[in-house]
Enzyme design. Sequence first.
Site, PDB file in Angstrom:
ATOM      1  N   TRP A   2      19.793 -12.864  -4.629  1.00  0.00           N
ATOM      2  CA  TRP A   2      18.472 -12.309  -4.563  1.00  0.00           C
ATOM      3  C   TRP A   2      17.645 -13.140  -3.804  1.00  0.00           C
ATOM      4  CZ3 TRP A   2      19.460  -8.135  -8.370  1.00  0.00           C
ATOM      5  CH2 TRP A   2      19.819  -6.802  -7.693  1.00  0.00           C
ATOM      6  N   HIS A  24      18.766   5.713 -11.147  1.00  0.00           N
ATOM      7  CA  HIS A  24      17.652   5.776 -10.294  1.00  0.00           C
ATOM      8  C   HIS A  24      16.947   7.339 -10.496  1.00  0.00           C
ATOM      9  CE1 HIS A  24      20.159   2.853  -9.295  1.00  0.00           C
ATOM     10  NE2 HIS A  24      19.932   2.242  -9.255  1.00  0.00           N
ATOM     11  N   GLU A  74      28.169   0.516 -11.392  1.00  0.00           N
ATOM     12  CA  GLU A  74      27.044   1.378 -10.830  1.00  0.00           C
ATOM     13  C   GLU A  74      28.207   2.418  -9.648  1.00  0.00           C
ATOM     14  OE1 GLU A  74      23.627   0.458  -9.988  1.00  0.00           O
ATOM     15  OE2 GLU A  74      23.132   1.847  -8.166  1.00  0.00           O
ATOM     16  N   HIS A 134      28.029  -7.328 -14.516  1.00  0.00           N
ATOM     17  CA  HIS A 134      27.254  -5.440 -14.300  1.00  0.00           C
ATOM     18  C   HIS A 134      27.547  -6.162 -12.883  1.00  0.00           C
ATOM     19  CE1 HIS A 134      25.258  -2.211 -14.209  1.00  0.00           C
ATOM     20  NE2 HIS A 134      24.201  -2.859 -13.115  1.00  0.00           N
ATOM     21  N   GLU A 140      14.600  -6.389 -22.452  1.00  0.00           N
ATOM     22  CA  GLU A 140      13.922  -7.993 -21.100  1.00  0.00           C
ATOM     23  C   GLU A 140      12.585  -7.596 -20.931  1.00  0.00           C
ATOM     24  OE1 GLU A 140      16.757  -7.352 -17.627  1.00  0.00           O
ATOM     25  OE2 GLU A 140      18.452  -6.732 -18.657  1.00  0.00           O
ATOM     26  N   GLU A 178       0.699  -1.216   0.203  1.00  0.00           N
ATOM     27  CA  GLU A 178      -0.008   0.148  -0.196  1.00  0.00           C
ATOM     28  C   GLU A 178       0.717   1.541   0.157  1.00  0.00           C
ATOM     29  OE1 GLU A 178      -0.422  -2.488   1.965  1.00  0.00           O
ATOM     30  OE2 GLU A 178      -2.405  -2.869   1.872  1.00  0.00           O
ATOM     31  N   LEU A 179       2.271   1.267   0.873  1.00  0.00           N
ATOM     32  CA  LEU A 179       2.552   2.165   0.792  1.00  0.00           C
ATOM     33  C   LEU A 179       3.463   2.699  -0.674  1.00  0.00           C
ATOM     34  CD1 LEU A 179       4.214   4.221   2.005  1.00  0.00           C
ATOM     35  CD2 LEU A 179       6.021   3.303   2.517  1.00  0.00           C
ATOM     36  N   ASP A 188      24.818 -10.976 -15.663  1.00  0.00           N
ATOM     37  CA  ASP A 188      24.870  -9.926 -14.596  1.00  0.00           C
ATOM     38  C   ASP A 188      25.731  -9.781 -12.977  1.00  0.00           C
ATOM     39  OD1 ASP A 188      24.000  -7.615 -15.682  1.00  0.00           O
ATOM     40  OD2 ASP A 188      21.840  -8.194 -15.623  1.00  0.00           O
ATOM     41  N   ARG A 232      10.319   1.206  -4.258  1.00  0.00           N
ATOM     42  CA  ARG A 232      10.549  -0.383  -5.063  1.00  0.00           C
ATOM     43  C   ARG A 232      10.875  -1.410  -4.235  1.00  0.00           C
ATOM     44  NH1 ARG A 232      11.518  -1.767  -9.660  1.00  0.00           N
ATOM     45  NH2 ARG A 232      13.256  -3.375  -9.032  1.00  0.00           N
TER      46      ARG A 232
END
Length: 754
Positions: free
Chosen positions: A562, A695, A666, A642, A485, A17-18, A600, A516
């Site tokens: 991840w 970003h 990055e 990457h 992608e 919701e946020l 990656d 995000r």
Amino acid sequence: MIKNSIVGFPRIGQQRELKFALEAFWSGKIDADELQKQAKELRLRNLEYQEDAGIDLISSNDFSFYDGMLDTIVLLGAIPQRFAKLSDGLELYFAMARGDEKRVAMEMTKWFNTNYHYIVPELSKSTRFTLNSRKIIEEFKEAKEFGINPKINLIGPITFLSLSKSMDGSNVYEHFDAILKVYEQLLEQIAALDEKVFIQFDEPVIVTDLSNKQKNYLFNAYEKLSQVSPKLNLIVSSYFDYVDEDVVEALSNTKIWGIGLDFVYGKENFDNIKNIKDKYLIAGVVDGRNIWKNDINATLKLLDKITSNVQKERIIVSTSCSLLHVPYSLKYEDKLDSEVKDWLSFALEKLDEISLISKLFHNDVLLEKDNISLNANTKANHSRKNSSKIHNSALQERLKSFTGQKRELPFEERIKIQKEILKYPSLATTTIGSFPQTDDLRNLRSNFKKNKISQEEYEEGIKKYIDECIKIQEEIGLDILVHGEPERNDMVEYFGEQLNGYAFTQNGWVQSYGSRCVKPPLLFGDITRIKPMSVKWITYAKSRTSKIVKGMLTGPVTILNWSFVRDDLAKKDVAKQLALALNDEITDLQNANIKIIQVDEAAFKEGYPLRKSKKDEYEKWALEAFKLSVSSAKAQTQIHTHMCYSNFNDIIRTIEAMDADVISIETARAGNKILKIFKEVGYKQEIGPGIYDIHSPRIPSIEEMTNQINALLEIFPKEKLWINPDCGLKTRKWNEVVPALKNLVKAVKKVRES
Ligand code: GLN
Ligand code: ZN
């Protein structure tokens, strides 16, 4: 009596919701009042769930509109000069987080070894601090009105300072006294609020290898803070690893009330608590970073072990860290395999675990439902240990001979062959892989998943996107193209979906930064590839252009880091299974005549342990997994990798040893300082340091990028330098991406001409 506690609770809401409220606010669809109203509802719901579960110490101020470090910047008034003109409040707050037309956003980086990002405080000699306690006081009062006596969560001064960056080379600890004064003022204000208030100071930095100086600051800080008022019970909370014995002891000599230690990721803590004296121990025994059901019988044994050093009455059952790092609730998961689902526990379910463990440990009267829960827990753990879904003997056989393989020819020889075939210019331009994920695209994928459209319709949609994406890249004039992608909801989930041994949630979102979220897949069993995973779309893209199209894979370490990974097998063995699947994929791509393949490793760095003593082991298996994955690439196939936000200084040799032909990294928000190391060590492979920050919605000018390229040319020879944005473009809009990339290509042209 306080018997249990939760370090912190997810703020994003049970169905994000946020996120949706924030994004509606940013795009002007709702106003600030509406945003505040929705945020309050979320906070109250969190309190209610925790109270219902029987949690004694419930947090306030674990909520944030973007990030807790950013909140602390505001709390201390440490606003960087460029934002000084903005009026206090949400405008200022979000400008610091996201930048605006005139100002670059503050740097964002990963919170310890998690995938959560915090905003990095910018300090310089001229920084002045003033207390701004409004948020903290309001959220405390809100909880009180709701009928809860909350603890107040704060980020502690040592963690704040240690994670700050100096903008002028001055030592950030020069601000220690000034900052401490503000914290003291804050504590005085808090003490005036109530008869007794618990304050949890998050000091995760104390699980790293602290210098003596840092230790002194730490003791000094808590010596002082713990004497501000007898009405305050201070907890110094640590997580993610262990705290040195001397630190535990010294903290125990201050007047703090309790110490929070992580017994899941810092098993060493068992030996380091001998001198904890009369302090309360907030014992993190329920994993706050993973989603497996707690093994309650085993946990009770662990807690018993702790009682040899700490009196039972002083042990508070808790989570290993904030539950921010796990999804909110299992209740929306109606598609998960029921056997797998029964092995899981998300934030809401972990509340019940904490409550039950605390009852059992502290010999409280058990209710009928408690006995039922305990039985169910025992059964679920038994089932997970023995399930045939987890073990694959054919894979075990293949893995035996999958060890030590590496690429043919050394880099120096490979690159010559590659340059002859690929014929790319110096300062070759490319992107990191993804292009904007539009609403249309998301709808397309979701309609396909829900069977609302046919396979053909779905594939037509993806092809259309690829066609456009290729056309746009050709028009912009990029040298090496990507397919964009569009078929991937997420760079890990996409591959996980095509591997045996993985399961997926519908709603298992975890905050990554700001609004995000990511939905880490669940790696629960042995990994095998079902069929080629990426070849179809890459070859389609290739068929649409005469330019080179780079194939895109996610590396084994990133897939692992991840995902929520099984805890019944060593990570190095899990990584090897993933490497084998990727190795097969690279063979297939190569056979399809794909000449550049990017693997990656966005999360390579964040997987590093926080303790030096644990670093070698990680590096060894992570490096091995990457090398095994790409070992099927022939010399003429160019392997790119990457990496996201990284300070490469301490891992530069490892990066080099990965032996990728090209690495893109990055760096845009961190400046060029961190690149010097590549020059210093004589890094031999090619490199694409991101020249603008993706970003932020800001579109960098040609001039800005020309300057950046020229600055890079001071560090790298042009033959080795690639020019690209600093990460994938999926979170941006087309109308941001196209002008930004056009400027990038023009900037390169300008530099090439001069
Ligand atoms: N290829 C991925 C993309 O462009 C890489 C993303 C990442 O590094 N996080 O989206
Ligand atoms: Zn990245």
